[in-house]
Scaffold this active site. Structure first.
Site, PDB file in Angstrom:
ATOM      1  N   ASP A 221       0.817  -1.210   0.000  1.00 33.34           N
ATOM      2  CA  ASP A 221       0.000   0.000   0.000  1.00 33.34           C
ATOM      3  C   ASP A 221       0.853   1.263   0.000  1.00 33.34           C
ATOM      4  O   ASP A 221       0.461   2.276  -0.588  1.00 33.34           O
ATOM      5  CB  ASP A 221      -0.995   0.005   1.154  1.00 33.34           C
ATOM      6  CG  ASP A 221      -0.359  -0.200   2.518  1.00 33.34           C
ATOM      7  OD1 ASP A 221       0.832  -0.554   2.593  1.00 33.34           O
ATOM      8  OD2 ASP A 221      -1.069  -0.028   3.530  1.00 33.34           O
ATOM      9  N   CYS A 222       2.034   1.209   0.632  1.00 33.76           N
ATOM     10  CA  CYS A 222       2.932   2.372   0.586  1.00 33.76           C
ATOM     11  C   CYS A 222       3.379   2.634  -0.849  1.00 33.76           C
ATOM     12  O   CYS A 222       3.478   3.795  -1.280  1.00 33.76           O
ATOM     13  CB  CYS A 222       4.143   2.129   1.473  1.00 33.76           C
ATOM     14  SG  CYS A 222       3.737   1.871   3.199  1.00 33.76           S
TER      15      CYS A 222
END
Length: 664
Positions: free
Chosen positions: A392-393
């Site tokens: 997700d980063c």
């Protein structure tokens, strides 16, 4: 409403937004990153004190004073310390606090130490510490190793195909238990000393030799227990204890050598900062035992400094994580939705320039044999020094840089770097269509029933998380729209399939009342913020039934003051638990909710949006910031985290989006 009266609220909104940007510009690092402290509890800094004692490394007087100051600032009224800023006292943390104070030279009759010892004795004494607490005591000779639940290093000698090989565990658990298995297998223990003998006498007022260690081997204090070992795990412990007694010395030697090989790889491949400060501390202890004169021991110890936050106000803390890439990515997305200003331009250009440099280029040499997934193209949660990229980063950073290029805040990221990011994200998708965080899930879900960390839940495996799935779906969908034919056909087909499967996972994960359960934040408000944005970006219309159910749920949950506020207590069993009525709403959660409503807005939501924006404005302080409030981050059900910049970035984003909508 006349144009004149409409202009005044917009002017006030613009002023509030500009003040928020000025505050964020003031906390921006010189390199361009914007990262806040991730505030947790005193566990890590107390373990640092214990580790320094075992390693024979003195702590500088200023730091000693600041560690005490941190303990003073975080102590509860009852004399103990807890799991997180809003929790009651726990035996684990209070025991660590007392031992650390005594090792720092604090006398036992000091009010801070005496209060902790009273709490420990009032709650049954230290023999009911969870396993991790017993290990830190055993390192000092304050608990017998033979009464610690077995953590065999021989597990690292199993065939890689074995269903219980440690490589199948979630990476944080894998590396923590790597360090613990070495310490347990080698029975690492500091030399006895007068201060340790004094602490032993104080902790066991009935005498250490008469303490009921064996009787309480399977007991955990009620204050600390979250997930009790089941019958299967207790049987596994019994079998491992038997193996531990008969394991040949040569096998143990090989196991410790294999473990230290993995330890050295993690230290070297991360520049000694390690995945987390927890395994960094354990690895320093393991390396010291392996070779007290190892040429890399000083560099390994210096790596712990990466995790420190230290000042004369809050004292010396070790954060559970650093969040520079995560925070910066959200800030840039916020800036791209708001009006242009000199402050925003300066803030955004330097932040975007730094974020582009933080992408990992190339895989970690030797990573595969140490169970690392390919890293090329990813971004981590922390910063450019921390080579543990996350799904997700990566998706959020990619989206932020795409938006920055669209708004002339940055040059477009080179096509090959964007394609590398897409490939990285795709590798984290699970069979059910959801996305893991660092890795796809490697082990059977059966392993979740063998959790040896009694104080945490859902920590054995990677799962498919609402938030990670939503970020990845949104990032893939946006990149697909921007890159178009620049994506090779085979990769494009993979992206299309991943988005479709991710959307199906999210639709299936929606709760009947309309919300999505969060895993990394509190709670349904957080999960719903991510899920709705992902579904809209993937092409679902605002009138889709899932979107309307989510919007209706959010509107029902709006509180009388105009904001939103969920309690961390809902994380313990997956429920929607609201804050008590007398407590004010939380600005961070209000921002998540109103950003979601604005993304899916119809005319019906306008009143709720106006009330929420007014609440955010009213809570802003003169310097442009928002005040400290209850924490809104979490991991493993019980470990609530206070992300210092959540209550700055997300409210600023809400103001930016409102201003952007008003200008349309």
């Amino acid at each position: 409403m006349t144009p004149a009266t409409a202009e005044a609220p917009r002017s006030d909104l613009a002023t509030a937004y500009e003040r928020a940007l000025q505050h964020l510009r003031g906390v921006q690092a010189a390199k361009g990153a914007v990262g806040g402290e991730v505030i947790w509890n005193p566990m890590l800094v107390c373990q640092y004190v214990i580790a320094c004692h075992v390693l024979g490394r003195p702590i500088a007087p200023v730091r000693r004073q600041r560690i005490r100051l941190a303990l003073e600032r975080q102590v509860r009224d009852d004399g103990g310390w807890g799991m997180h800023p809003d929790s009651d006292s726990w035996l684990f943390h209070t025991t660590l606090g007392y031992v650390a104070l005594r090792l720092l030279g604090t006398p036992p009759d000091d009010p801070l130490a005496a209060g902790a010892l009273r709490w420990i004795r009032a709650h049954g004494g230290v023999t009911k510490n969870p396993t991790w607490g017993r290990i830190w005591l055993a390192l000092l000779g304050l608990y017998p190793w033979q009464c610690v639940q077995p953590i065999l290093p021989e597990m690292w000698l199993l065939p890689e195909a074995a269903p219980v090989h440690p490589r199948r565990l979630y990476c944080h658990m894998r590396l923590i238990y790597l360090g613990l298995s070495y310490l347990y297998g080698a029975r690492v223990q500091a030399p006895d000393s007068p201060v340790l003998r004094d602490i032993r006498d104080e902790l066991y007022d009935g005498g250490y030799d008469r303490a009921p260690f064996r009787a309480h081997r399977d007991d955990i204090a009620a204050t600390d227990l979250y997930e009790a070992p089941g019958a299967g795990l207790r049987a596994a412990f019994a079998a491992m204890r038997a193996l531990d007694r008969v394991a040949p010395g040569l096998v143990r030697k090989r196991a410790l050598a294999r473990a230290i090989d993995h330890v050295l790889f993690e230290l070297r491949s991360t520049g000694n900062v390690c995945l987390s400060p927890v395994n960094g501390l354990l690895f320093n202890l393991a390396l010291h035992h392996h070779d007290p004169r190892h040429p890399e021991r000083d560099a390994a110890f210096r790596g712990l400094e990466y995790w420190f936050w230290e000042d004369d106000v809050e004292g010396a803390r070790i954060c559970g994580a650093r969040s520079d890439i995560w925070d910066t990515s959200f800030l840039l997305q916020a800036l791209c939705e708001g009006p242009r200003s000199a402050t925003g331009e300066a803030l955004g250009r330097s932040a975007a320039a730094w974020l582009a440099t933080a992408q990992i280029r190339g895989d970690i040499p030797g990573g595969a044999e140490h169970y690392r997934e390919p890293a090329d193209g990813g971004w981590g949660f922390a910063d450019e020094r921390h080579p543990w990229p996350v799904s997700d980063c990566t998706a959020e950073a990619l989206e932020a840089l795409i938006h920055c290029a669209d708004h002339d805040l940055a040059q477009p990221l080179p096509r090959e770097r964007q394609l590398a990011a897409l490939r990285f994200v795709l590798r984290r998708q699970n069979e059910d269509g959801g996305f893991g965080s660092y890795e796809p899930r490697r082990g059977s879900l059966v392993l979740k029933h063998f959790n040896p960390a009694e104080i945490y839940g859902n920590c054995m495996l990677e799962y498919s998380y609402t938030e990670c799935t939503a970020s990845c779906v949104r990032g893939l969908a946006l990149a697909r729209a921007r890159l178009g034919d620049a994506i090779p056909p085979g990769l494009l087909a993979d992206v299309d399939a991943a988005v479709e499967r991710g959307v199906a996972f999210l639709l299936g994960a929606q709760h009947p009342d309309g919300g999505w359960l969060g895993f990394w934040g509190i709670n349904f408000t957080y999960g719903t913020f991510f899920a709705v944005h992902a579904l809209l970006t993937a092409g679902l219309p605002r009138q889709h039934p899932a979107i309307r159910r989510a919007v209706a749920w959010l509107v029902r949950r709006q509180r009388p003051d105009g904001g939103w506020g969920e309690s961390f207590e809902g994380l313990l069993d997956g429920r929607d638990v609201q804050l008590p009525a007398h407590e004010p709403s939380l600005v961070a959660q209000t921002a998540w909710a109103v950003l979601t409503l604005m993304a899916a807005e119809t005319a019906e939501e306008a009143p709720a949006i106006e009330r929420a924006v007014a609440y955010i404005q009213a809570r802003q302080q003169p310097d442009g910031s928002w005040p400290r409030e209850r924490a809104s981050g979490v991991f493993f059900n019980t470990a609530v985290l206070d992300y210092d910049l959540y209550r700055q970035i997300f409210p600023a984003w809400a103001l930016a989006r409102r201003l952007g909508h008003a200008a349309e």
